[in-house]
Design a protein around this motif. Sequence first.
Motif, PDB file in Angstrom:
ATOM      1  N   ARG A  57       0.837  -1.202   0.000  1.00 43.60           N
ATOM      2  CA  ARG A  57       0.000   0.000   0.000  1.00 43.60           C
ATOM      3  C   ARG A  57       0.876   1.258   0.000  1.00 43.60           C
ATOM      4  NH1 ARG A  57      -2.836  -3.281  -1.413  1.00 43.60           N
ATOM      5  NH2 ARG A  57      -4.815  -4.048  -0.554  1.00 43.60           N
ATOM      6  N   HIS A  58       0.260   2.377  -0.323  1.00 41.67           N
ATOM      7  CA  HIS A  58       0.960   3.663  -0.355  1.00 41.67           C
ATOM      8  C   HIS A  58       1.673   3.903   0.980  1.00 41.67           C
ATOM      9  CE1 HIS A  58       1.580   8.031  -0.265  1.00 41.67           C
ATOM     10  NE2 HIS A  58       1.527   7.972  -1.598  1.00 41.67           N
ATOM     11  N   GLY A  59       2.950   4.239   0.899  1.00 44.54           N
ATOM     12  CA  GLY A  59       3.747   4.486   2.099  1.00 44.54           C
ATOM     13  C   GLY A  59       4.523   3.276   2.581  1.00 44.54           C
ATOM     14  N   ASP A  60       4.208   2.088   2.067  1.00 44.54           N
ATOM     15  CA  ASP A  60       4.948   0.882   2.438  1.00 44.54           C
ATOM     16  C   ASP A  60       6.314   0.858   1.764  1.00 44.54           C
ATOM     17  OD1 ASP A  60       2.757   0.092   3.844  1.00 44.54           O
ATOM     18  OD2 ASP A  60       2.108  -1.462   2.441  1.00 44.54           O
ATOM     19  N   THR A  61       7.194  -0.014   2.243  1.00 46.53           N
ATOM     20  CA  THR A  61       8.505  -0.235   1.621  1.00 46.53           C
ATOM     21  C   THR A  61       8.710  -1.727   1.422  1.00 46.53           C
ATOM     22  OG1 THR A  61       9.490   1.731   2.648  1.00 46.53           O
ATOM     23  CG2 THR A  61      11.003   0.040   1.837  1.00 46.53           C
ATOM     24  N   LEU A  62       9.026  -2.119   0.199  1.00 42.90           N
ATOM     25  CA  LEU A  62       9.336  -3.508  -0.113  1.00 42.90           C
ATOM     26  C   LEU A  62      10.830  -3.718   0.094  1.00 42.90           C
ATOM     27  CD1 LEU A  62       8.711  -6.310  -1.275  1.00 42.90           C
ATOM     28  CD2 LEU A  62       9.010  -5.341  -3.565  1.00 42.90           C
ATOM     29  N   ILE A  63      11.199  -4.733   0.868  1.00 39.69           N
ATOM     30  CA  ILE A  63      12.608  -5.011   1.147  1.00 39.69           C
ATOM     31  C   ILE A  63      12.965  -6.394   0.604  1.00 39.69           C
ATOM     32  CG2 ILE A  63      14.372  -5.244   2.933  1.00 39.69           C
ATOM     33  CD1 ILE A  63      12.847  -3.365   4.672  1.00 39.69           C
ATOM     34  N   VAL A  64      14.062  -6.464  -0.132  1.00 39.34           N
ATOM     35  CA  VAL A  64      14.565  -7.749  -0.625  1.00 39.34           C
ATOM     36  C   VAL A  64      16.023  -7.888  -0.209  1.00 39.34           C
ATOM     37  CG1 VAL A  64      12.977  -7.921  -2.574  1.00 39.34           C
ATOM     38  CG2 VAL A  64      15.163  -6.744  -2.876  1.00 39.34           C
ATOM     39  N   TRP A  65      16.463  -9.124  -0.079  1.00 41.93           N
ATOM     40  CA  TRP A  65      17.844  -9.398   0.333  1.00 41.93           C
ATOM     41  C   TRP A  65      18.816  -8.981  -0.768  1.00 41.93           C
ATOM     42  CZ3 TRP A  65      21.000 -14.137  -0.752  1.00 41.93           C
ATOM     43  CH2 TRP A  65      22.176 -14.161   0.017  1.00 41.93           C
ATOM     44  N   LYS A  66      18.601  -9.481  -1.978  1.00 44.95           N
ATOM     45  CA  LYS A  66      19.387  -9.085  -3.144  1.00 44.95           C
ATOM     46  C   LYS A  66      18.451  -8.738  -4.285  1.00 44.95           C
ATOM     47  CE  LYS A  66      23.729 -11.634  -2.442  1.00 44.95           C
ATOM     48  NZ  LYS A  66      24.653 -12.636  -3.031  1.00 44.95           N
ATOM     49  N   LEU A  67      18.947  -7.914  -5.193  1.00 44.24           N
ATOM     50  CA  LEU A  67      18.120  -7.448  -6.298  1.00 44.24           C
ATOM     51  C   LEU A  67      17.680  -8.595  -7.206  1.00 44.24           C
ATOM     52  CD1 LEU A  67      17.022  -4.757  -7.315  1.00 44.24           C
ATOM     53  CD2 LEU A  67      19.031  -4.555  -8.781  1.00 44.24           C
ATOM     54  N   ASP A  68      18.548  -9.612  -7.356  1.00 44.91           N
ATOM     55  CA  ASP A  68      18.195 -10.706  -8.263  1.00 44.91           C
ATOM     56  C   ASP A  68      17.110 -11.617  -7.691  1.00 44.91           C
ATOM     57  OD1 ASP A  68      19.542 -12.092  -6.303  1.00 44.91           O
ATOM     58  OD2 ASP A  68      21.085 -12.929  -7.635  1.00 44.91           O
ATOM     59  N   LEU A  84       5.915   0.490  -8.494  1.00 44.84           N
ATOM     60  CA  LEU A  84       5.934   0.773  -7.059  1.00 44.84           C
ATOM     61  C   LEU A  84       6.011   2.273  -6.798  1.00 44.84           C
ATOM     62  CD1 LEU A  84       8.391  -1.991  -5.759  1.00 44.84           C
ATOM     63  CD2 LEU A  84       5.893  -1.968  -5.588  1.00 44.84           C
ATOM     64  N   THR A  85       6.864   2.958  -7.561  1.00 48.48           N
ATOM     65  CA  THR A  85       7.035   4.406  -7.375  1.00 48.48           C
ATOM     66  C   THR A  85       5.739   5.150  -7.641  1.00 48.48           C
ATOM     67  OG1 THR A  85       9.364   4.241  -8.009  1.00 48.48           O
ATOM     68  CG2 THR A  85       8.358   6.422  -8.098  1.00 48.48           C
ATOM     69  N   GLU A  86       5.036   4.760  -8.711  1.00 51.77           N
ATOM     70  CA  GLU A  86       3.771   5.415  -9.042  1.00 51.77           C
ATOM     71  C   GLU A  86       2.723   5.186  -7.953  1.00 51.77           C
ATOM     72  OE1 GLU A  86       2.572   4.021 -12.850  1.00 51.77           O
ATOM     73  OE2 GLU A  86       4.052   5.215 -13.943  1.00 51.77           O
ATOM     74  N   ARG A  87       2.854   4.081  -7.238  1.00 52.49           N
ATOM     75  CA  ARG A  87       1.908   3.780  -6.154  1.00 52.49           C
ATOM     76  C   ARG A  87       2.367   4.324  -4.809  1.00 52.49           C
ATOM     77  NH1 ARG A  87       1.652  -2.514  -6.424  1.00 52.49           N
ATOM     78  NH2 ARG A  87       0.362  -2.209  -4.553  1.00 52.49           N
ATOM     79  N   GLY A  88       3.494   5.028  -4.799  1.00 55.09           N
ATOM     80  CA  GLY A  88       4.000   5.602  -3.559  1.00 55.09           C
ATOM     81  C   GLY A  88       4.624   4.587  -2.633  1.00 55.09           C
ATOM     82  N   ILE A  89       5.231   3.548  -3.214  1.00 55.08           N
ATOM     83  CA  ILE A  89       5.840   2.469  -2.439  1.00 55.08           C
ATOM     84  C   ILE A  89       7.350   2.469  -2.676  1.00 55.08           C
ATOM     85  CG2 ILE A  89       5.939  -0.041  -2.128  1.00 55.08           C
ATOM     86  CD1 ILE A  89       3.010  -0.030  -3.276  1.00 55.08           C
ATOM     87  N   GLY A  90       8.132   2.303  -1.614  1.00 49.35           N
ATOM     88  CA  GLY A  90       9.583   2.309  -1.732  1.00 49.35           C
ATOM     89  C   GLY A  90      10.143   0.911  -1.921  1.00 49.35           C
ATOM     90  N   LEU A  91      11.391   0.847  -2.372  1.00 46.58           N
ATOM     91  CA  LEU A  91      12.112  -0.417  -2.505  1.00 46.58           C
ATOM     92  C   LEU A  91      13.478  -0.268  -1.860  1.00 46.58           C
ATOM     93  CD1 LEU A  91      12.621  -3.287  -3.703  1.00 46.58           C
ATOM     94  CD2 LEU A  91      13.522  -2.125  -5.740  1.00 46.58           C
ATOM     95  N   LYS A  92      13.866  -1.262  -1.059  1.00 43.40           N
ATOM     96  CA  LYS A  92      15.188  -1.251  -0.431  1.00 43.40           C
ATOM     97  C   LYS A  92      15.843  -2.606  -0.622  1.00 43.40           C
ATOM     98  CE  LYS A  92      17.562  -0.147   3.912  1.00 43.40           C
ATOM     99  NZ  LYS A  92      17.386   0.285   5.313  1.00 43.40           N
ATOM    100  N   VAL A  93      17.103  -2.592  -1.078  1.00 46.86           N
ATOM    101  CA  VAL A  93      17.878  -3.819  -1.291  1.00 46.86           C
ATOM    102  C   VAL A  93      18.950  -3.878  -0.214  1.00 46.86           C
ATOM    103  CG1 VAL A  93      19.281  -5.124  -2.929  1.00 46.86           C
ATOM    104  CG2 VAL A  93      17.442  -3.649  -3.777  1.00 46.86           C
ATOM    105  N   LEU A  94      19.046  -5.019   0.480  1.00 43.09           N
ATOM    106  CA  LEU A  94      19.916  -5.108   1.650  1.00 43.09           C
ATOM    107  C   LEU A  94      21.377  -5.382   1.325  1.00 43.09           C
ATOM    108  CD1 LEU A  94      17.637  -7.117   4.106  1.00 43.09           C
ATOM    109  CD2 LEU A  94      17.971  -4.632   3.947  1.00 43.09           C
ATOM    110  N   THR A  95      21.658  -6.195   0.302  1.00 45.83           N
ATOM    111  CA  THR A  95      23.042  -6.574   0.037  1.00 45.83           C
ATOM    112  C   THR A  95      23.232  -6.854  -1.448  1.00 45.83           C
ATOM    113  OG1 THR A  95      24.826  -8.058   0.754  1.00 45.83           O
ATOM    114  CG2 THR A  95      22.670  -9.046   0.412  1.00 45.83           C
ATOM    115  N   GLY A  96      24.454  -7.188  -1.838  1.00 49.01           N
ATOM    116  CA  GLY A  96      24.728  -7.474  -3.244  1.00 49.01           C
ATOM    117  C   GLY A  96      24.973  -6.217  -4.051  1.00 49.01           C
ATOM    118  N   GLN A  97      24.985  -6.380  -5.373  1.00 45.11           N
ATOM    119  CA  GLN A  97      25.301  -5.259  -6.267  1.00 45.11           C
ATOM    120  C   GLN A  97      24.261  -4.149  -6.234  1.00 45.11           C
ATOM    121  OE1 GLN A  97      25.988  -7.050 -10.104  1.00 45.11           O
ATOM    122  NE2 GLN A  97      28.059  -7.695  -9.556  1.00 45.11           N
ATOM    123  N   GLY A  98      23.039  -4.480  -5.819  1.00 44.53           N
ATOM    124  CA  GLY A  98      21.995  -3.459  -5.783  1.00 44.53           C
ATOM    125  C   GLY A  98      21.791  -2.840  -4.425  1.00 44.53           C
ATOM    126  N   ALA A  99      22.761  -3.047  -3.521  1.00 49.67           N
ATOM    127  CA  ALA A  99      22.584  -2.602  -2.139  1.00 49.67           C
ATOM    128  C   ALA A  99      22.466  -1.088  -2.006  1.00 49.67           C
ATOM    129  CB  ALA A  99      23.736  -3.113  -1.272  1.00 49.67           C
TER     130      ALA A  99
END
Length: 203
Positions: A57-68, A84-99
Amino acid sequence: MLVGYMRVSKTDGSQTTDLQRDALLAAGVGADSLYDERASGKKDDRPELAACLKALRHGDTLIVWKLDRLGRDLRHLVNIVHDLTERGIGLKVLTGQGAAIDTTTASGKLVFGIFAALAEFERELISERTLAGLASARVRGRNGGRPYKMTPAKLRLAMASMGKPGTRVSDLCAELGVTRQTLYRHVSPTGELRPDGEKLLSR
């Protein structure tokens, strides 16, 4: 709210999501907000990912361990993040090349912007190679690619042409860029509209 998505490729039990789960929990994701997928990243049908994206939902953040863990390829990732951006949702990558990607921050958005630019560059290269290949094939007398779909303008031309005694259907199809089957689905041999043609002109 923080939502976590984790995935392993094999379903035979030889791989586990324990490492990903621990990292996501440490990042603040609640145990009841974790989505666990066991499927290849190349598969289009990933029900847990679909459920995860739908639940956000709007304001949430999706978190993944690695981008792949998230996308099939760069373009797929870009499309997901744009949605996700258009819906107002963030993305965070914890490790790896997309960290460095965290679209809830200005610097993270900048990094993802570079990814998006690379994906657009890749699309343009593919398009250029395809057009060059088609041009080369035409020089050699071969026509490739899928026929263009019927359009209202083409349909009106077909209606006017089909009723004329000197019209050759093969020549008309070549001029319109459609197959004979497509033509006859939309218009009769005498130039009268068929159901598909009526639907097209009524849109």
